[in-house]
Design a protein around this motif. Structure first.
Motif, short mmCIF file in Angstrom:
data_model
loop_
_atom_site.label_atom_id
_atom_site.label_comp_id
_atom_site.label_asym_id
_atom_site.label_seq_id
_atom_site.Cartn_x
_atom_site.Cartn_y
_atom_site.Cartn_z
N CYS A 1 27.87 46.93 46.58
CA CYS A 1 28.58 48.07 45.72
C CYS A 1 27.69 47.71 43.57
O CYS A 1 27.28 48.52 43.33
CB CYS A 1 29.56 49.03 45.18
SG CYS A 1 29.77 49.03 46.86
N MET A 2 28.72 46.82 43.48
CA MET A 2 28.80 46.22 41.87
C MET A 2 27.82 47.72 41.08
O MET A 2 27.21 47.71 40.32
CB MET A 2 27.34 45.54 41.96
CG MET A 2 27.34 44.48 42.13
SD MET A 2 28.61 43.37 41.04
CE MET A 2 29.93 42.20 42.62
N MET B 1 28.97 49.41 37.32
CA MET B 1 28.75 48.66 36.40
C MET B 1 30.30 48.74 35.64
O MET B 1 30.58 48.18 34.99
CB MET B 1 28.34 49.96 34.60
CG MET B 1 26.58 50.14 35.42
SD MET B 1 26.30 48.36 35.94
CE MET B 1 26.09 47.53 34.06
N GLU B 2 31.04 49.37 36.27
CA GLU B 2 32.85 49.56 35.55
C GLU B 2 33.22 48.81 36.93
O GLU B 2 33.32 49.38 37.70
CB GLU B 2 33.34 50.88 35.64
CG GLU B 2 34.82 50.85 34.65
CD GLU B 2 35.55 52.08 35.18
OE1 GLU B 2 34.93 52.62 36.07
OE2 GLU B 2 37.04 52.42 34.25
N VAL C 1 34.90 57.50 36.28
CA VAL C 1 35.08 56.45 37.09
C VAL C 1 34.33 55.64 37.23
O VAL C 1 32.87 56.96 37.33
CB VAL C 1 35.58 56.83 38.47
CG1 VAL C 1 35.13 55.27 39.05
CG2 VAL C 1 36.74 57.57 38.86
N GLY C 2 33.02 54.45 36.40
CA GLY C 2 32.11 54.24 36.24
C GLY C 2 31.84 53.61 37.61
O GLY C 2 30.96 52.67 37.67
N GLY C 3 31.19 54.33 38.41
CA GLY C 3 30.47 54.26 39.13
C GLY C 3 31.58 53.96 40.62
O GLY C 3 32.80 53.01 40.02
N PHE D 1 29.82 53.97 44.45
CA PHE D 1 28.82 53.34 45.59
C PHE D 1 29.83 52.55 46.82
O PHE D 1 29.52 52.28 48.17
CB PHE D 1 28.27 52.51 45.08
CG PHE D 1 27.31 52.33 43.77
CD1 PHE D 1 26.62 53.74 44.34
CD2 PHE D 1 27.84 51.72 42.54
CE1 PHE D 1 26.51 53.89 42.73
CE2 PHE D 1 27.02 52.22 41.07
CZ PHE D 1 26.47 52.91 41.62
N ASP E 1 37.74 42.56 35.91
CA ASP E 1 36.52 41.86 34.82
C ASP E 1 35.67 41.49 36.30
O ASP E 1 35.44 41.75 37.49
CB ASP E 1 37.36 40.28 34.29
CG ASP E 1 36.91 39.53 35.07
OD1 ASP E 1 36.63 39.08 36.32
OD2 ASP E 1 37.57 38.26 34.17
N ARG E 2 33.94 40.84 35.41
CA ARG E 2 33.23 40.86 36.44
C ARG E 2 32.85 40.08 37.65
O ARG E 2 32.93 40.26 38.76
CB ARG E 2 31.73 41.05 36.06
CG ARG E 2 30.66 40.54 36.15
CD ARG E 2 30.35 42.23 37.15
NE ARG E 2 30.39 43.71 36.89
CZ ARG E 2 30.68 44.69 37.78
NH1 ARG E 2 30.22 44.98 38.68
NH2 ARG E 2 30.80 46.12 36.69
N GLY F 1 31.00 45.65 30.59
CA GLY F 1 30.32 45.94 32.01
C GLY F 1 30.18 44.15 32.90
O GLY F 1 30.93 44.13 33.92
N GLU G 1 30.80 41.07 30.24
CA GLU G 1 31.80 40.29 29.81
C GLU G 1 31.13 38.70 29.58
O GLU G 1 30.78 37.61 29.97
CB GLU G 1 33.13 39.32 30.25
CG GLU G 1 34.03 40.47 29.42
CD GLU G 1 35.08 40.55 30.55
OE1 GLU G 1 36.00 40.28 29.34
OE2 GLU G 1 35.42 40.17 31.28
N CYS H 1 26.79 58.62 36.10
CA CYS H 1 28.48 57.39 35.64
C CYS H 1 28.76 57.44 34.09
O CYS H 1 29.85 57.83 34.17
CB CYS H 1 28.92 56.90 36.04
SG CYS H 1 28.42 55.14 36.29
N PHE I 1 28.90 54.50 32.35
CA PHE I 1 28.96 53.65 32.01
C PHE I 1 28.76 52.84 30.91
O PHE I 1 28.67 52.55 30.00
CB PHE I 1 29.73 53.31 32.90
CG PHE I 1 31.00 51.49 32.78
CD1 PHE I 1 32.75 52.28 32.05
CD2 PHE I 1 30.51 50.47 32.28
CE1 PHE I 1 33.14 51.19 32.34
CE2 PHE I 1 31.59 49.84 31.89
CZ PHE I 1 32.73 49.84 31.93
N ARG J 1 23.33 51.10 37.64
CA ARG J 1 23.10 50.60 38.74
C ARG J 1 23.75 52.60 39.50
O ARG J 1 23.00 52.75 40.39
CB ARG J 1 24.62 50.30 38.81
CG ARG J 1 24.96 49.66 40.70
CD ARG J 1 24.04 48.55 40.82
NE ARG J 1 24.85 47.96 42.21
CZ ARG J 1 23.40 47.54 43.01
NH1 ARG J 1 22.48 47.74 42.41
NH2 ARG J 1 23.90 46.66 43.81
#
Lengths: 825, 173
Positions: A191-192, A194-195, A244-246, A248, A278-279, B51, B53, B111, B113, B147
């Motif tokens: 999904c990835m 951004m948040e 919520v930053g996405g 999916f 974190d990512r 998003g 780092e 979204c 973000f 995204r």
């Protein structure tokens, strides 16, 4: 007059806040909270021998370190299996912190809480975990082989084997004049958003209450899960999804380990605790999807009509199955798309591997099913030398056959029964949009210029709006402000706007007066969540029903006060007035005052209402037995079955004869999601879905090595498309309303991404003259396929690429207006 | 978030002053504090988002002396000699900048973000390229990840923002 709101491209209510830095996402909250970080397994499969923390204890700012043995009671038990199924005979879930064994790189082993995240990570670096390595099982082929096991007590790594059959497939294929077999392969993506995920928990020790904020797609689910895990009454737990930053899909699974551990730690420490993913954590400890191997056997007649379809596939479910087998069930049922296959059998195996777990990602198994079916349609067309669109149209379910029951059980355990759709009309629109019948001429011209181009097509049907229910609550304040709440969450779909449009339309108020709250269990404790393209269908209809209740109550009160019949009243811009006599009127705010006998005169509306007070009847109670105080309405929408949206996509690609780079020259979408609340938002959803589809077709994959290390766990190496990789998308809509719900909505969230992999595979095959069977495809892979094709290891397509043929049925076909060319965005 | 320091027994806090959105802002933070974290958690300007780092997604983009920079790749201490502009500095709800307004008009966000990073990037781009073509607009945003939108409406927003800038310049001169 109140302007038409439903169906209008209304600008989004949430945007002013979001473009000025006023959004409040999870990590924007709780500035004084303690921070959590995790020691995660560096091994895909290992036994934990020892955990040594003594080096970490002197770090300034450390608050606490916990391992599995520190977790009491239910916090230390395995996480729940959310969606059991009779065929999921070997469901397994992880512990919030690994107990004895780790089963993927990234599984949480130790939790650290410290003054801030920097310090918490310092501490993590000083904790040493000794592991005894076990054999990792990576890749579907190795899992299927079964010589090494992910879980000792799961023979063959098989979590589930499921079989559904309609008709006698073996007999149908045996009797068919033509048969074909296909072996297909589709890779993992994710999904990835951004948040990433995140959780913030506050414990109120005075009241014994817990407030959780989570970047989730289901706040009611998280609330119930945490209450159960922490042994708290539901009444003492509330959960709020902030901006919520996405999502999916990845944020619908719950509770994630952190959603249990952070609230537990907050209560234990009696301090706010926060974890922000974190990512890298998102890559290795959230969820992936898509990976399947598929085998298809199909029998068909001389016209290309499918007589029997036999599908077997092997689905990679990763290390655990907390979300059950929803994804492969959807693949097995939605594979059929707009077609009636005669006899159909689908058998699948859901397999464990020592990799990140698999839960739904936008499309949720549908892209894989669409890939299987559409590759099959192309193969049939090629075998018979027929036009690919024509073969599809000959297999279509026709509008006259709706509702169409496939005789299968869908993901919700209910019959797979299509409610609506006009597939021949959709195909005609698509052919017109892309210029299907003029493509041969376009190709001829391109080839004369030394260019290699191909045309691809893909059709899908998407079960949307699955139940069981959603609710809507509406309250009108004395100021005329309309508060709307529904329990499901928002992660970019614009619910604040589209739900407000519904209410403005139903009530006859200005959209500026409507304020929508989603995902807050304080406001609506019964809800399911935002997934499966269900929000507009479920909450949209629930809110419309609630608005109708409020409207009826408002009219009843106003009719009584104005001494007219309710049928003679209308509501315009929040003002209730007698039709044809607008001088006799009262505002909704005034009605709100009148609906509550406790009429303290706090505001102008209350003062205004006194003129309608009338004479009290002391024989009756102030609130009638069958009434409630306040101008409020609430309702739930619970359908008997899912709605079915559909769409058809076509693309023209160019493949570089030397470098094998693939460029999408045009991308065309026909989309039918029933009636649209806000076409601007629907279009945006389609764009975003196609972009994710393009990523999945050409760029994104999870590269695991043999030891189970995810080699590309960063945005440097996992190739999410930038603007430079996403084509301009041309769209056209068809609106066949669903007969199943009051608003005729079918749902739009996931649609865009479903057929893209199939469409691009179809287009590249058409350009290259051999069938593409494995996706995503990189230039290197295409180049290697060309070498194999040149050596005769891959057969050429017989139908020698795209050649339109005269239709034998009377399916409507519109000729294209112009030669295709790339349009400027 | 960051590599740990060798010995973190007690971390020295520095008095930092960074000019953000035209205002000198003071806070105590350790030398390793990223500019993104400093803005978000020390100054509580949470419009700047993080998003990835590792400088790839662009969500954390701020303007440093007018140039787009990834605030997750910069230390707060190194920002002291510069002027930083965040999304909050591009305009407020009642006084939006042209890029902000264009994003609303063109449905350039879902979204939201990644949006602040796009807004700062595009603001700087239009300073130097006030009249981009659609292809140039697409190129200008192709260092930021989104995204949700598929970028089409962001491209549209860039073009609309250029129009709005020109209109506003016309009305003020």
């Amino acid at each position: 007059m109140t302007s038409q709101m439903f169906g209008a491209p209304v600008k989004r209510r949430e945007d002013p806040r979001l473009v000025t830095g006023g959004g409040r996402y999870l990590d924007d909250l709780g500035h004084s909270a303690l921070a959590a970080a995790f020691v995660r397994s560096p091994h895909a499969h290992a036994r934990i021998v020892d955990i040594e923390v003594s080096d970490a204890l002197d770090v300034d700012g450390l608050v606490g370190i916990w391992t599995h043995e520190d977790l009491p009671g239910r916090v230390g038990e395995p996480l729940p299996l959310l969606i059991p199924h009779p065929t999921l005979t070997h469901g397994r879930t992880q512990f919030a912190l690994a107990r004895d064994e780790v089963n993927y790189v990234g599984e949480a082993v130790v939790m650290v809480v410290a003054r801030d995240r920097y310090v918490a990570e310092d501490v993590c670096q000083r904790i040493r975990v000794d592991y005894e390595l076990l054999t990792p099982v990576v890749g579907i082929a190795n899992a299927r082989d079964g010589s090494a096991l992910v879980h000792d007590d799961v023979p063959g790594n098989v979590a589930c084997r499921m079989l559904q059959e309609v008709g006698d497939v073996d007999a149908a294929i045996a009797a068919a004049p033509h048969t074909l077999e296909l072996d297909l392969d589709i890779e993992r993506s994710a999904c990835m958003p951004m948040e990433g995920k995140g959780v913030l928990a506050r414990w109120d020790s005075d009241k014994g209450e817990l407030r959780i904020f989570s970047s989730t797609q289901t706040s009611t689910g998280v609330r119930a899960a945490v209450a159960a895990k922490l042994d708290l009454p539901l009444a003492k737990v509330e959960c709020i999804a902030p901006d919520v930053g996405g999502g999916f899909g990845v944020k619908i699974n719950h509770p994630w380990p952190e959603e249990v551990l952070i609230p537990w730690a907050a209560r234990l420490l009696d301090q706010e605790v926060k974890w922000t993913e974190d990512r890298r954590e998102h890559f290795i400890s959230s969820a992936h999807e898509r990976g399947q191997l598929q085998q298809i056997r199909v029998g068909f007649d001389d016209d290309g009509r499918v007589l029997g379809l036999d599908v077997k596939f092997w689905h990679d479910n990763g290390a655990y199955t907390p979300y059950g087998i929803i994804v492969p069930i959807i693949t097995s049922t939605q594979l059929l798309g707009p077609y009636k296959p005669g006899a159909y059998r689908c058998e699948f195996w859901s397999l464990y591997t020592n990799t990140v777990l698999v839960t739904p990602y936008r499309g949720a198994g549908r892209p894989q099913g669409c890939f299987a079916m559409e590759r099959t349609m192309d193969a049939i067309a090629d075998r018979l030398g027929l036009d690919r669109a024509e073969v599809r149209s000959r297999n279509f379910i026709l509008p006259s056959e709706m509702p169409y029951d496939h005789g299968l059980l869908f993901q919700d355990g209910r019959p797979l029964k299509y409610d609506s759709g006009d597939f021949p009309a959709s195909l005609a629109k698509l052919k017109a949009l892309v210029g299907w019948d003029d493509f041969a001429a376009y190709r001829e011209q391109a080839e004369a210029e030394g260019r290699r181009v191909g045309l691809g097509i893909g059709c899908y049907v998407e079960g949307t709006g699955v139940g069981p229910y959603e609710g809507g609550h509406i309250q009108i304040e004395t100021s005329g402000r309309v508060n709307v709440s529904t329990g499901l969450t928002s992660q970019g779909q614009g619910h604040e706007t589209s739900f407000a449009q519904i209410v403005a339309q139903e009530l006859g108020v200005s959209i500026e007066d409507v304020f929508v709250t989603t995902g807050d269990t304080r406001r609506m404790p019964y809800a399911v969540g935002t997934f499966a393209s269900r929000a507009a269908v479920m909450s949209g209809n629930a809110i419309a029903l609630a608005a109708r209740n409020v409207r009826a109550k408002a009219l009843r009160i106003a009719a009584d006060a104005l001494e007219v019949s309710a049928e003679d009243l209308e509501i315009v811009d929040g003002d209730i007035r007698v039709k044809g006599a607008p001088g006799t009127h009262m505002t909704l705010g005034t009605v709100s005052v009148m609906s509550n006998p406790l009429r303290y005169a706090f505001d102008e509306a209350a003062k205004a209402a006194t003129q309608f007070a009338g004479t009290a009847d002391y024989s009756k109670p102030p609130v009638a037995d069958d009434d409630e105080p306040g101008l409020e309405g609430k309702d739930f929408y619970s359908p008997t079955q899912a709605t079915f949206a559909n769409g058809m996509h076509a693309a023209i690609v160019e493949t570089d004869p030397v470098t094998a780079e693939v460029k999408i020259l045009r991308y065309c979408v026909i989309h039918d999601c029933g009636t649209m609340i806000n076409p601007m938002i629907v279009e945006g959803q389609v764009h975003g879905g196609v972009a994710q589809g393009v990523g999945g077709a050409l760029y994104e994959r999870m590269v695991y090595d043999d030891s189970g290390q995810l080699l590309n766990a960063s945005f440097m190496d996992f190739l999410m498309p930038y603007a430079s990789e996403v084509p301009h998308i041309e769209t056209d809509h068809l609106e066949t309303p669903s007969p199943l719900n009051p608003l005729g909505i079918k749902g739009a969230g996931e649609a865009g991404c479903i057929p893209v992999t199939a469409v691009i595979a179809s287009a590249i095959s058409d350009a290259e003259g051999f069938a593409i069977t494995s996706m995503p495809i990189s230039p290197v892979e295409l180049w290697e396929l060309r070498q194999r094709h040149a050596r005769g290891e891959i057969p050429s397509l017989r139908g020698t690429r795209h050649t339109p043929s005269a239709p034998v049925t009377s399916a409507p076909v519109t000729s294209a207006p112009s030669t295709p060319s790339r349009e400027a965005p | 978030m960051t590599e740990p320091i060798a010995d973190s027994a007690t971390e020295e806090l520095l008095d930092l002053t960074v000019v953000v959105n035209g205002v000198p802002r003071h806070a105590k933070a350790p030398a390793r504090r990223l500019l993104s974290d400093f803005l978000r958690h020390d100054l509580r300007l949470t419009g700047t988002h993080v998003g990835c780092e590792h400088g790839v997604c662009g969500a954390c983009t701020v303007l440093v002396d007018g140039q787009p920079m990834r605030s997750c790749l910069m230390f707060a201490v190194t920002a002291q000699a510069h002027e930083v502009t965040t999304v909050e500095g591009l305009g407020a709800i009642d006084s939006m900048g042209p890029v902000q307004q264009a994003f609303i008009e063109c449905h350039g966000l879902q979204c939201g973000f990644c949006t602040p990073g796009f807004l700062t990037t595009i603001t700087a781009y239009l300073e130097d390229h006030p009249h981009p073509t659609a292809d140039e607009a697409r190129e200008a945003i192709s260092g930021n990840l989104c995204r949700c939108t598929g970028y089409q409406n962001i491209v549209k927003s860039v073009l609309r923002a250029a129009e709005l800038r020109a209109e506003r310049a016309g009305t003020t001169t």
